[in-house]
Design a protein around this motif. Structure first.
Motif, PDB file in Angstrom:
ATOM      1  N   MET A   1       1.165  -1.133   0.008  1.00  0.00           N
ATOM      2  CA  MET A   1      -0.083   0.457   0.558  1.00  0.00           C
ATOM      3  C   MET A   1       0.773   1.585   0.457  1.00  0.00           C
ATOM      4  SD  MET A   1      -3.309  -0.622  -0.066  1.00  0.00           S
ATOM      5  CE  MET A   1      -2.588  -2.156  -0.479  1.00  0.00           C
ATOM      6  N   PRO A   2       0.421   2.262  -0.992  1.00  0.00           N
ATOM      7  CA  PRO A   2       1.075   3.582  -0.583  1.00  0.00           C
ATOM      8  C   PRO A   2       0.890   4.229   0.005  1.00  0.00           C
ATOM      9  CG  PRO A   2      -0.906   3.433  -2.142  1.00  0.00           C
ATOM     10  CD  PRO A   2      -0.994   2.386  -1.547  1.00  0.00           C
ATOM     11  N   ASP A   3       1.803   4.464   0.421  1.00  0.00           N
ATOM     12  CA  ASP A   3       2.019   5.747   2.811  1.00  0.00           C
ATOM     13  C   ASP A   3       1.009   6.159   2.113  1.00  0.00           C
ATOM     14  OD1 ASP A   3       3.753   4.981   3.896  1.00  0.00           O
ATOM     15  OD2 ASP A   3       4.935   5.820   3.639  1.00  0.00           O
ATOM     16  N   PRO A   4       0.814   7.392   2.822  1.00  0.00           N
ATOM     17  CA  PRO A   4      -0.548   8.134   2.949  1.00  0.00           C
ATOM     18  C   PRO A   4      -0.744   9.715   2.797  1.00  0.00           C
ATOM     19  CG  PRO A   4      -1.617   7.524   5.706  1.00  0.00           C
ATOM     20  CD  PRO A   4       0.317   6.924   4.467  1.00  0.00           C
ATOM     21  N   GLN A   5      -1.117  10.188   2.091  1.00  0.00           N
ATOM     22  CA  GLN A   5      -0.045  11.710   1.282  1.00  0.00           C
ATOM     23  C   GLN A   5      -0.852  13.183   2.663  1.00  0.00           C
ATOM     24  OE1 GLN A   5       1.475  11.439  -1.576  1.00  0.00           O
ATOM     25  NE2 GLN A   5       0.676   9.301  -0.920  1.00  0.00           N
ATOM     26  N   ALA A   6      -1.307  12.126   3.500  1.00  0.00           N
ATOM     27  CA  ALA A   6      -1.433  13.460   4.350  1.00  0.00           C
ATOM     28  C   ALA A   6      -0.990  12.474   6.005  1.00  0.00           C
ATOM     29  CB  ALA A   6      -2.492  14.127   4.408  1.00  0.00           C
ATOM     30  N   PRO A   7      -0.804  13.700   7.171  1.00  0.00           N
ATOM     31  CA  PRO A   7      -0.371  12.786   8.265  1.00  0.00           C
ATOM     32  C   PRO A   7      -2.265  12.320   8.740  1.00  0.00           C
ATOM     33  CG  PRO A   7       0.440  15.249   8.213  1.00  0.00           C
ATOM     34  CD  PRO A   7      -0.066  15.007   7.500  1.00  0.00           C
ATOM     35  N   TRP A   8      -2.902  13.325   8.187  1.00  0.00           N
ATOM     36  CA  TRP A   8      -4.360  12.869   9.225  1.00  0.00           C
ATOM     37  C   TRP A   8      -5.348  13.887   8.863  1.00  0.00           C
ATOM     38  CZ3 TRP A   8      -1.573  14.094  13.810  1.00  0.00           C
ATOM     39  CH2 TRP A   8      -1.126  15.702  13.736  1.00  0.00           C
ATOM     40  N   ASN A   9      -6.407  13.268   8.645  1.00  0.00           N
ATOM     41  CA  ASN A   9      -7.805  13.709   7.147  1.00  0.00           C
ATOM     42  C   ASN A   9      -8.469  13.111   8.150  1.00  0.00           C
ATOM     43  OD1 ASN A   9      -5.744  12.187   5.687  1.00  0.00           O
ATOM     44  ND2 ASN A   9      -6.509  13.868   4.471  1.00  0.00           N
ATOM     45  N   GLU A  10      -9.429  15.514   7.886  1.00  0.00           N
ATOM     46  CA  GLU A  10     -11.026  14.678   9.174  1.00  0.00           C
ATOM     47  C   GLU A  10     -12.254  13.830   8.018  1.00  0.00           C
ATOM     48  OE1 GLU A  10     -12.768  18.144  11.224  1.00  0.00           O
ATOM     49  OE2 GLU A  10     -12.289  18.999   9.303  1.00  0.00           O
ATOM     50  N   VAL A  11     -12.540  12.915   8.622  1.00  0.00           N
ATOM     51  CA  VAL A  11     -13.686  12.704   7.862  1.00  0.00           C
ATOM     52  C   VAL A  11     -14.518  12.909   8.143  1.00  0.00           C
ATOM     53  CG1 VAL A  11     -14.700   9.771   8.145  1.00  0.00           C
ATOM     54  CG2 VAL A  11     -12.188   9.892   7.805  1.00  0.00           C
ATOM     55  N   THR A  12     -15.357  13.639   9.052  1.00  0.00           N
ATOM     56  CA  THR A  12     -16.672  14.424   8.704  1.00  0.00           C
ATOM     57  C   THR A  12     -16.336  15.361   9.978  1.00  0.00           C
ATOM     58  OG1 THR A  12     -19.344  14.059   9.495  1.00  0.00           O
ATOM     59  CG2 THR A  12     -17.450  12.896  11.149  1.00  0.00           C
ATOM     60  N   ALA A  13     -16.569  16.036  10.554  1.00  0.00           N
ATOM     61  CA  ALA A  13     -16.885  17.442  11.820  1.00  0.00           C
ATOM     62  C   ALA A  13     -16.293  17.287  12.926  1.00  0.00           C
ATOM     63  CB  ALA A  13     -17.885  18.546  11.809  1.00  0.00           C
ATOM     64  N   GLY A  14     -15.036  17.305  12.723  1.00  0.00           N
ATOM     65  CA  GLY A  14     -14.122  16.690  15.287  1.00  0.00           C
ATOM     66  C   GLY A  14     -14.179  15.609  15.042  1.00  0.00           C
ATOM     67  N   LEU A  15     -13.753  14.666  13.826  1.00  0.00           N
ATOM     68  CA  LEU A  15     -13.441  13.680  13.513  1.00  0.00           C
ATOM     69  C   LEU A  15     -12.102  12.675  12.568  1.00  0.00           C
ATOM     70  CD1 LEU A  15     -13.723  10.072  14.959  1.00  0.00           C
ATOM     71  CD2 LEU A  15     -14.994   9.867  12.919  1.00  0.00           C
ATOM     72  N   TRP A  16     -11.208  12.546  13.217  1.00  0.00           N
ATOM     73  CA  TRP A  16     -10.198  13.139  12.632  1.00  0.00           C
ATOM     74  C   TRP A  16      -9.296  11.574  12.034  1.00  0.00           C
ATOM     75  CZ3 TRP A  16      -7.854  17.368   9.924  1.00  0.00           C
ATOM     76  CH2 TRP A  16      -8.112  18.646  10.150  1.00  0.00           C
ATOM     77  N   MET A  17      -8.670  11.086  11.188  1.00  0.00           N
ATOM     78  CA  MET A  17      -7.906   9.424  10.971  1.00  0.00           C
ATOM     79  C   MET A  17      -6.822   9.983  10.673  1.00  0.00           C
ATOM     80  SD  MET A  17      -9.943   6.395   8.553  1.00  0.00           S
ATOM     81  CE  MET A  17      -9.040   5.343   7.862  1.00  0.00           C
ATOM     82  N   GLY A  18      -5.969   9.072  10.837  1.00  0.00           N
ATOM     83  CA  GLY A  18      -4.228   9.187  10.880  1.00  0.00           C
ATOM     84  C   GLY A  18      -3.318   7.938  10.982  1.00  0.00           C
TER      85      GLY A  18
END
Length: 161
Positions: A1-18
């Motif tokens: 799998m390729p590495d993510p292109q960002a440290p974390w991303n907001e999936v919905t307001a206030g909830l981030w995934m990283g």
């Protein structure tokens, strides 16, 4: 799998995934350190020096990126409930694992389901907002589409045989 292109991303307001690393447009890999950006950090994989800062709520429950036991599924359910409640309370929540694809995807998707989202919409949104590589562990997608409560019961049956 390729590495993510960002440290974390907001999936919905206030909830981030990283995750714990990301790769920039030039191909350089960077460590991800959560310091004080979030009110709550849920880590499903940890490494020293990756934060968060002292005083930030930090829940750690390392689970594998593979078949889960009934207890590990239960842990994912509880963490998802905690993340969903944090968002409902207006807190910023980061759920992270190694790359920010599978384990964090499982908990974030379940948190979205806890907040009333349809399972398919939760999975699709994670792939759109984080990465098409998110939830590439098909077993985790099956846990979600079956429902974590049922998946937990089925996993528990495996231990009885």
């Amino acid at each position: 799998m390729p590495d993510p292109q960002a440290p974390w991303n907001e999936v919905t307001a206030g909830l981030w995934m990283g995750g714990h690393h990301w790769t920039d447009d030039l191909g350089y890999r960077h460590a991800v350190v959560a310091s004080g950006e979030f009110d709550l950090v849920i880590s499903l994989y940890t490494r020293p020096g990756h934060g968060p800062d002292a005083g930030i709520d930090h829940l750690v429950a390392e689970i594998p990126d593979g078949p889960l036991t009934a207890e590990q599924i239960h842990t994912a359910q509880e963490l998802a409930r905690t993340a969903a409640q944090g968002v409902r309370d207006g807190r910023t929540v980061l759920v992270r694992c190694h790359s920010g694809y599978n384990r964090s995807g499982l908990v974030v998707a379940q948190a979205l389901i806890e907040m009333g989202w349809e399972t398919t919409t939760a999975i699709e949104t994670i792939r759109q907002r984080r990465s098409p590589s998110a939830l590439n562990n098909r077993l985790f997608e099956e846990y979600l589409t079956t429902g974590l409560a049922v998946s937990r019961l089925l996993a528990d049956l495996d231990t009885l045989t």
